[in-house]
Scaffold this active site. Structure first.
Site, PDB file in Angstrom:
ATOM      1  N   HIS A  65      20.928 -25.265   2.043  1.00  0.00           N
ATOM      2  CA  HIS A  65      22.071 -25.587   1.174  1.00  0.00           C
ATOM      3  C   HIS A  65      22.216 -24.516   0.085  1.00  0.00           C
ATOM      4  CE1 HIS A  65      20.924 -29.846   2.409  1.00  0.00           C
ATOM      5  NE2 HIS A  65      22.182 -29.764   2.763  1.00  0.00           N
TER       6      HIS A  65
ATOM      7  N   GLN B  20      29.552 -41.958   8.356  1.00  0.00           N
ATOM      8  CA  GLN B  20      29.156 -41.050   9.434  1.00  0.00           C
ATOM      9  C   GLN B  20      27.802 -41.413  10.043  1.00  0.00           C
ATOM     10  OE1 GLN B  20      29.235 -37.502   6.677  1.00  0.00           O
ATOM     11  NE2 GLN B  20      27.592 -36.811   8.010  1.00  0.00           N
TER      12      GLN B  20
ATOM     13  N   GLY C   4      27.009 -25.193   7.283  1.00  0.00           N
ATOM     14  CA  GLY C   4      25.945 -24.519   8.031  1.00  0.00           C
ATOM     15  C   GLY C   4      26.164 -24.624   9.541  1.00  0.00           C
ATOM     16  N   GLU C   5      25.712 -23.592  10.240  1.00  0.00           N
ATOM     17  CA  GLU C   5      25.857 -23.584  11.709  1.00  0.00           C
ATOM     18  C   GLU C   5      24.845 -24.487  12.396  1.00  0.00           C
ATOM     19  OE1 GLU C   5      25.773 -19.499  12.961  1.00  0.00           O
ATOM     20  OE2 GLU C   5      27.938 -19.293  12.649  1.00  0.00           O
TER      21      GLU C   5
ATOM     22  N   ASP D 166      24.821 -27.589  12.154  1.00  0.00           N
ATOM     23  CA  ASP D 166      25.730 -28.612  12.677  1.00  0.00           C
ATOM     24  C   ASP D 166      26.944 -27.884  13.261  1.00  0.00           C
ATOM     25  OD1 ASP D 166      24.414 -31.157  11.717  1.00  0.00           O
ATOM     26  OD2 ASP D 166      24.530 -30.016   9.864  1.00  0.00           O
TER      27      ASP D 166
HETATM   28  O1  PAF Z   1      26.755 -31.718   6.958  1.00  0.00           O
HETATM   29  C1  PAF Z   1      26.708 -32.617   6.090  1.00  0.00           C
HETATM   30  O2  PAF Z   1      25.845 -32.643   5.224  1.00  0.00           O
HETATM   31  C2  PAF Z   1      27.758 -33.720   6.123  1.00  0.00           C
HETATM   32  O3  PAF Z   1      28.099 -34.041   7.420  1.00  0.00           O
HETATM   33  C3  PAF Z   1      29.008 -33.378   5.283  1.00  0.00           C
HETATM   34  C4  PAF Z   1      29.745 -32.184   5.853  1.00  0.00           C
HETATM   35  C5  PAF Z   1      28.596 -33.107   3.847  1.00  0.00           C
HETATM   36  C6  PAF Z   1      29.974 -34.572   5.283  1.00  0.00           C
HETATM   37  O4  PAF Z   1      29.370 -35.711   4.758  1.00  0.00           O
END
Ligand code: PAF
Length: 283
Positions: free
Chosen positions: A38, A62, A150-151, A153
Site C-alpha cells: 500500500h 465485497q 495493485g496488480e 488483484d
Molecule cells: O483492493 C482493495 O483493498 C479493495 O478491494 C478496494 C479496492 C479498496 C475496494 O474496497
C-alpha cells in the site's frame, strides 16, 4: 501532516475548497491493515499528484464470507502511523459503514462484460458487485484525477478499468506492480493471519508461478495448468482453489496461444485456512 476525515461532507468540503481545481488529486483506495505494498501505491500517488487521498474502509459488501469479514484486520491507528511516517500531506478518508452505506448495506449490480464471471467471480459470488459499488462511490465522492490499485488483484484492476469506461468516470486508473516479501510471497493484509512456518511455505505459490512462466515458453496453457495442479496436490500445506492462464484484457482462458496477445497466470490457494491470491505476467 495526515488529516483524517470520517464523513463524506467533510471530505467534499475540504476538496471542494481546493483552488485552483487544476491541482491533481490522487486516490489510493484501501481496506486498511496497510503494508509496504500500500505504501508504494501512496508513494507513487504522492510523486504524481498535488494532493493524495487514502481511503481506509473495510467494505462489507465485497465479502461473500462473513467469517472473512470479521477476521479482516482493522488497525486504523497503526495505519495512520505508517502514513505519518511518509512525512507528507495526506488526507485519509476513514468512514464508518453507516456513513458509506447510508441507505442500507447493499451493493449495486454490474455487468462487467464477463470479467466478473471468472476466477474470483466464480469463487466469491457478489464480490465484484461490492467492489464496483464502493469504488464507484469513492471515485464520485473524491473525483480524483488518478486512482491507484495493485496488480495483486489483477482481475479487480481490469474490472475497475471496465467500470470507469462504462460509467464514463473521468479518472486515470493506474495499476502498480505486486510487492513481495523477500521469499516471493505477495504482500497481503491477510498474511498477518499466517503462522511463521506457513508464511514461509506460502512462498511456494510464487515459486510455482515462476516455474509455470518458464514452462509456458515452450508448452501449451493446458499442459502448464495441469502441471501446476499436480504441484499443489503434492504440497502438504497448500490447497489450490484455482489456477488459470488467461488473456490479460478479457480474462478468458487461453485455448491456443497467439503471438500478439498478452497472457497472465493466476492462482488462488488456501494456507492454514487463509485464502491467498497471486498472479504473474507470462509474456
Ligand atoms: O483492493 C482493495 O483493498 C479493495 O478491494 C478496494 C479496492 C479498496 C475496494 O474496497
Amino acid at each position: 501532516m495526515v488529516k483524517v476525515f470520517k464523513t463524506k461532507k467533510e471530505v467534499r468540503s475540504c476538496l471542494g475548497s481546493l483552488q485552483p481545481r487544476e491541482r491533481k488529486i490522487g486516490l489510493v483506495p484501501t481496506m486498511g491493515a496497510l503494508h509496504k505494498g500500500h505504501l508504494e501505491l501512496v508513494a507513487r500517488a504522492l510523486a504524481e499528484n498535488d494532493l493524495v487521498v487514502v481511503s481506509i474502509f473495510v467494505n462489507p459488501t465485497q465479502f461473500n464470507n462473513t467469517d472473512d469479514l470479521h477476521k479482516y484486520p482493522k488497525t486504523l491507528e497503526q495505519d495512520l502511523e505508517l502514513l505519518r511516517g511518509l512525512s507528507k500531506d495526506i488526507l485519509v478518508f476513514a468512514p464508518e459503514v453507516s456513513e458509506m452505506y447510508d441507505s442500507g448495506v447493499a451493493s449495486r449490480s454490474y455487468n462487467f462484460d464477463g470479467l466478473e464471471k471468472v476466477m474470483e467471480g466464480t469463487f466469491r459470488p457478489g464480490h465484484f458487485n461490492g467492489v464496483g459499488t464502493i469504488v464507484e462511490e469513492l471515485l464520485t465522492l473524491i473525483q480524483p484525477d488518478r486512482a491507484y490499485f495493485g496488480e495483486k488483484d489483477f482481475q479487480q484492476l481490469q474490472i475497475i478499468r471496465k467500470l470507469v469506461a462504462k460509467k464514463n468516470i473521468p479518472v486515470e486508473i493506474i495499476g502498480c506492480p505486486i510487492v513481495r516479501e523477500s521469499n516471493g510471497l505477495a504482500l497481503s493484509s491477510r498474511n498477518a493471519r499466517l503462522p511463521e512456518r506457513v508464511r514461509k511455505e506460502a512462498a511456494f505459490i510464487y515459486k510455482t508461478l515462476k516455474a509455470a512462466k518458464a514452462k509456458f515458453g515452450t508448452k501449451s496453457a493446458g499442459y502448464v495448468v495441469d502441471w501446476v495442479r499436480k504441484q499443489f496436490l503434492a504440497h502438504p500445506d497448500l490447497e489450490l482453489e484455482y489456477v488459470e492462464i488467461t488473456e490479460v484484457n478479457t480474462l478468458t482462458p487461453v485455448l491456443r496461444k497467439k503471438k500478439d496477445q498478452k497472457y497472465r497466470a493466476f492462482i488462488a490457494a488456501y494456507a492454514n485456512g487463509v485464502r491467498l491470491i497471486d498472479n504473474i505476467a507470462l509474456n
